[in-house]
Design an enzyme around this catalytic site. Structure first.
Site, PDB file in Angstrom:
ATOM      1  N   THR A 123       0.870  -1.194  -0.068  1.00  0.00           N
ATOM      2  CA  THR A 123       0.048   0.107  -0.029  1.00  0.00           C
ATOM      3  C   THR A 123       0.986   1.263   0.007  1.00  0.00           C
ATOM      4  OG1 THR A 123      -1.615   1.286   1.247  1.00  0.00           O
ATOM      5  CG2 THR A 123       0.000  -0.341   2.729  1.00  0.00           C
ATOM      6  N   ASP A 124       0.241   2.421  -0.715  1.00  0.00           N
ATOM      7  CA  ASP A 124       1.062   3.528  -0.343  1.00  0.00           C
ATOM      8  C   ASP A 124       1.032   4.310   0.987  1.00  0.00           C
ATOM      9  OD1 ASP A 124      -1.799   4.389  -0.333  1.00  0.00           O
ATOM     10  OD2 ASP A 124      -1.797   5.898  -1.777  1.00  0.00           O
ATOM     11  N   GLU A 125       0.235   3.524   1.952  1.00  0.00           N
ATOM     12  CA  GLU A 125       0.121   3.943   3.166  1.00  0.00           C
ATOM     13  C   GLU A 125       1.403   3.853   3.910  1.00  0.00           C
ATOM     14  OE1 GLU A 125      -3.525   3.279   5.183  1.00  0.00           O
ATOM     15  OE2 GLU A 125      -4.618   2.846   3.551  1.00  0.00           O
ATOM     16  N   TYR A 150      -1.697  -0.558  11.079  1.00  0.00           N
ATOM     17  CA  TYR A 150      -1.811  -1.140   9.676  1.00  0.00           C
ATOM     18  C   TYR A 150      -0.560  -0.919   8.871  1.00  0.00           C
ATOM     19  CZ  TYR A 150      -3.178  -1.803   4.979  1.00  0.00           C
ATOM     20  OH  TYR A 150      -3.232  -2.120   3.551  1.00  0.00           O
ATOM     21  N   LYS A 154       2.382  -3.373   7.200  1.00  0.00           N
ATOM     22  CA  LYS A 154       2.773  -3.506   5.789  1.00  0.00           C
ATOM     23  C   LYS A 154       4.075  -3.085   5.445  1.00  0.00           C
ATOM     24  CE  LYS A 154       0.117  -4.661   3.063  1.00  0.00           C
ATOM     25  NZ  LYS A 154      -0.347  -5.942   2.417  1.00  0.00           N
TER      26      LYS A 154
HETATM   27  P1  NAD Z   1      -9.613  -7.838   2.421  1.00  0.00           P
HETATM   28  O1  NAD Z   1      -9.426  -7.450   3.876  1.00  0.00           O
HETATM   29  O2  NAD Z   1     -10.547  -7.539   1.621  1.00  0.00           O
HETATM   30  O3  NAD Z   1      -9.079  -9.450   2.273  1.00  0.00           O
HETATM   31  C1  NAD Z   1      -7.909  -9.839   2.815  1.00  0.00           C
HETATM   32  C2  NAD Z   1      -8.137 -11.460   2.548  1.00  0.00           C
HETATM   33  O4  NAD Z   1      -6.905 -12.000   3.315  1.00  0.00           O
HETATM   34  C3  NAD Z   1      -9.288 -12.194   3.289  1.00  0.00           C
HETATM   35  O5  NAD Z   1     -10.113 -12.905   2.472  1.00  0.00           O
HETATM   36  C4  NAD Z   1      -8.911 -12.632   4.653  1.00  0.00           C
HETATM   37  O6  NAD Z   1      -9.458 -13.959   4.907  1.00  0.00           O
HETATM   38  C5  NAD Z   1      -7.333 -12.901   4.113  1.00  0.00           C
HETATM   39  N1  NAD Z   1      -6.492 -13.490   5.408  1.00  0.00           N
HETATM   40  C6  NAD Z   1      -6.465 -12.533   6.519  1.00  0.00           C
HETATM   41  N2  NAD Z   1      -5.526 -13.086   7.365  1.00  0.00           N
HETATM   42  C7  NAD Z   1      -5.239 -14.272   6.584  1.00  0.00           C
HETATM   43  C8  NAD Z   1      -4.143 -15.219   7.126  1.00  0.00           C
HETATM   44  N3  NAD Z   1      -3.591 -15.030   8.439  1.00  0.00           N
HETATM   45  N4  NAD Z   1      -3.986 -16.210   6.466  1.00  0.00           N
HETATM   46  C9  NAD Z   1      -4.593 -16.499   5.247  1.00  0.00           C
HETATM   47  N5  NAD Z   1      -5.668 -15.302   4.776  1.00  0.00           N
HETATM   48  C10 NAD Z   1      -5.865 -14.370   5.601  1.00  0.00           C
HETATM   49  O7  NAD Z   1      -8.177  -6.938   1.823  1.00  0.00           O
HETATM   50  P2  NAD Z   1      -7.822  -6.193   0.103  1.00  0.00           P
HETATM   51  O8  NAD Z   1      -8.613  -4.869   0.464  1.00  0.00           O
HETATM   52  O9  NAD Z   1      -8.499  -7.487  -0.762  1.00  0.00           O
HETATM   53  O10 NAD Z   1      -6.473  -5.918   0.417  1.00  0.00           O
HETATM   54  C11 NAD Z   1      -5.672  -7.198  -0.234  1.00  0.00           C
HETATM   55  C12 NAD Z   1      -3.980  -6.744  -0.096  1.00  0.00           C
HETATM   56  O11 NAD Z   1      -4.161  -5.351  -0.787  1.00  0.00           O
HETATM   57  C13 NAD Z   1      -3.525  -6.345   1.493  1.00  0.00           C
HETATM   58  O12 NAD Z   1      -2.291  -6.845   1.355  1.00  0.00           O
HETATM   59  C14 NAD Z   1      -3.738  -4.806   1.552  1.00  0.00           C
HETATM   60  O13 NAD Z   1      -2.939  -4.290   2.271  1.00  0.00           O
HETATM   61  C15 NAD Z   1      -3.489  -4.576   0.112  1.00  0.00           C
HETATM   62  N6  NAD Z   1      -3.867  -3.249  -0.306  1.00  0.00           N
HETATM   63  C16 NAD Z   1      -5.303  -3.010  -0.449  1.00  0.00           C
HETATM   64  C17 NAD Z   1      -5.870  -1.549  -0.644  1.00  0.00           C
HETATM   65  C18 NAD Z   1      -7.101  -1.250  -0.500  1.00  0.00           C
HETATM   66  O14 NAD Z   1      -7.565  -0.403  -0.955  1.00  0.00           O
HETATM   67  N7  NAD Z   1      -8.113  -2.454  -0.397  1.00  0.00           N
HETATM   68  C19 NAD Z   1      -4.854  -0.731  -1.099  1.00  0.00           C
HETATM   69  C20 NAD Z   1      -3.479  -0.926  -1.116  1.00  0.00           C
HETATM   70  C21 NAD Z   1      -3.072  -2.232  -0.733  1.00  0.00           C
HETATM   71  P1  TYD Z   2     -10.687   3.512   4.495  1.00  0.00           P
HETATM   72  O1  TYD Z   2     -11.775   3.098   3.503  1.00  0.00           O
HETATM   73  O2  TYD Z   2     -10.612   3.151   5.866  1.00  0.00           O
HETATM   74  O3  TYD Z   2      -9.068   3.616   3.672  1.00  0.00           O
HETATM   75  P2  TYD Z   2      -7.570   4.177   4.341  1.00  0.00           P
HETATM   76  O4  TYD Z   2      -7.907   4.739   5.690  1.00  0.00           O
HETATM   77  O5  TYD Z   2      -7.025   2.818   4.302  1.00  0.00           O
HETATM   78  O6  TYD Z   2      -7.497   5.352   3.336  1.00  0.00           O
HETATM   79  O7  TYD Z   2     -10.926   5.226   4.581  1.00  0.00           O
HETATM   80  C1  TYD Z   2     -10.544   6.155   3.411  1.00  0.00           C
HETATM   81  C2  TYD Z   2     -10.919   7.487   4.062  1.00  0.00           C
HETATM   82  O8  TYD Z   2     -12.186   7.651   4.546  1.00  0.00           O
HETATM   83  C3  TYD Z   2      -9.874   7.849   5.228  1.00  0.00           C
HETATM   84  O9  TYD Z   2      -9.827   9.267   5.032  1.00  0.00           O
HETATM   85  C4  TYD Z   2     -10.790   7.789   6.322  1.00  0.00           C
HETATM   86  C5  TYD Z   2     -12.227   8.187   5.917  1.00  0.00           C
HETATM   87  N1  TYD Z   2     -13.396   7.276   6.496  1.00  0.00           N
HETATM   88  C6  TYD Z   2     -14.443   8.325   6.800  1.00  0.00           C
HETATM   89  O10 TYD Z   2     -14.413   9.537   6.913  1.00  0.00           O
HETATM   90  N2  TYD Z   2     -15.637   7.599   7.620  1.00  0.00           N
HETATM   91  C7  TYD Z   2     -15.547   6.101   7.825  1.00  0.00           C
HETATM   92  O11 TYD Z   2     -16.641   5.665   8.241  1.00  0.00           O
HETATM   93  C8  TYD Z   2     -14.414   5.492   7.296  1.00  0.00           C
HETATM   94  C9  TYD Z   2     -14.392   3.978   7.309  1.00  0.00           C
HETATM   95  C10 TYD Z   2     -13.364   6.006   6.749  1.00  0.00           C
END
Ligand code: NAD
Ligand code: TYD
Length: 337
Positions: A123-125, A150, A154
């Protein structure tokens, strides 16, 4: 090619599996997922009978299970993680366990099995927070400065993945991407929570002043970005994968949703801010364009509307999720209990 996808029952992983099976007709996928609260086999129910797809229910921290799943695997695409910032503030332990320890267990197995590519999805975070109204964006050389449990976990996983390359020669690649959106985004994340709350006649909980900027990436652009990294990326390299939004804050995103759904501003409720809330994320994806030919294709306004339509058409997917344990979490997070 045989690919081990971890976390394939989650949001991005399930979209990736669907994308890959359609685009690469000769490849087989093993999906290893623990099925935490965020993992849902409903996300994959249209491909469950595909004979190039196998599901293994296991924890990435379980070295024996990971070892068995790694048999005959050429490429690992590692999505499995605890992924929600607010939950990491409530309890960081599962984040350290899965994101840090679990990633090392996978790396160890990948080295034993001599996989030809270990791709880590990050992630960019990990880069921290940018100033509002600044020109600066994150890129592959930005110093790590994670500020939530988080993003710190990461960041730890990214460092371990790079260490496996430098120390042991494991052919790794990493992508750092911004906030993804699209079908199957779990309704704890902002966009999915906002859409489903509006569809239920509830309000959008807006943290703080709402002037927090995220750089939204449609999930299929992300999947194509990973595909390009696997085909053309150089082992040891990191690529930032970004989308097409320009500094939209959460209030502006909420206003777009209200316009799509024909609702007024009274459907926004300002609530207590998140501690340590990062102000702005923005990603410079010019390295991926230059070296891989990556271009995001999906415009935010169009694909936001399509995503809203998907949630309208798929109440049967999200309504059961927003019950039981989810409600316990929701009440605690939003001080309703
Ligand atoms: P998500 O939370 O929707 O899914 C995570 C999956 O991992 C789930 O299916 C969960 O059951 C599985 N999991 C969790 N712990 C586990 C373990 N110990 N063993 C096996 N499986 C396990 O997450 P996502 O949004 O699909 O994100 C996927 C990846 O992308 C993550 O690594 C996240 O950090 C990264 N990412 C997500 C975003 C975003 O916007 N969602 C952005 C940048 C990077
Ligand atoms: P989120 O989807 O949790 O992603 P991330 O924190 O990883 O970027 O949140 C996106 C943005 O929305 C973040 O600035 C936090 C804000 N947010 C709210 O304002 N209300 C909410 O209920 C949630 C979950 C997030």
């Amino acid at each position: 090619m045989k690919i081990l996808v971890t976390g394939g029952a989650g949001f991005i992983g399930s979209n990736f599996i669907r994308y890959w099976l359609a685009k690469h007709p000769d490849d087989a996928i093993v999906n290893l997922d623990k099925l935490t609260y965020a993992g849902n086999l409903e996300n994959l129910k249209d491909i469950v009978d595909n004979n190039r797809y196998t599901f293994v229910k296991a924890d990435i921290c379980d070295a024996d299970a990971v070892d068995r799943a790694m048999q005959g695997v050429d490429t690992v695409v590692h999505f499995a993680a605890e992924s929600h910032v607010d939950r990491s503030i409530m309890d960081a332990a599962p984040f350290v366990m899965t994101n840090v320890v679990g990633t090392q267990v996978l790396l160890d197995a990948a080295m034993r099995h001599h996989v030809t590519r270990f791709h880590h999805v990050s992630t960019d975070e990990v880069f921290g927070s940018l100033e509002l109204d600044a020109e600066e964006k994150f890129n592959e050389t930005t110093r790590y400065n994670p500020r939530s449990p988080y993003s710190a976990s990461k960041a730890g996983s990214d460092h371990l993945v790079r260490a496996a390359f430098y120390t042991h020669g494991l052919p790794i690649t990493i992508t750092n991407t911004e906030n993804n959106y699209g079908p199957y985004l779990f309704p704890e994340k902002f966009l999915s929570l906002a859409i489903t709350n509006l569809l239920e006649g509830k309000k959008i909980p807006m943290y703080g002043d709402g002037k927090y900027v995220r750089d939204w990436l449609y999930v299929e652009d992300h999947c194509r970005g990973i595909d390009l990294v696997l085909q053309k990326g150089k082992p040891g390299e990191t690529y930032c994968i970004g989308g097409l939004t320009q500094d939209l804050n959460n209030l502006e995103v909420a206003q777009k949703l209200l316009a799509i759904l024909g609702k007024g501003e009274e459907a926004i409720e300002f609530v207590k801010d998140r501690p340590g809330h990062d102000r702005r994320y923005a990603v410079d994806w010019s390295k991926a364009r230059r070296e891989l030919g990556y271009e995001p294709l999906y415009y935010f306004d169009t694909y936001l509307a399509k995503t809203v339509q998907w949630y309208k058409d798929n109440e049967a997917w999200w309504k059961p999720i927003k019950s039981g344990k989810y409600l316990e979490y929701y009440e605690k997070q939003y001080n309703l209990s």
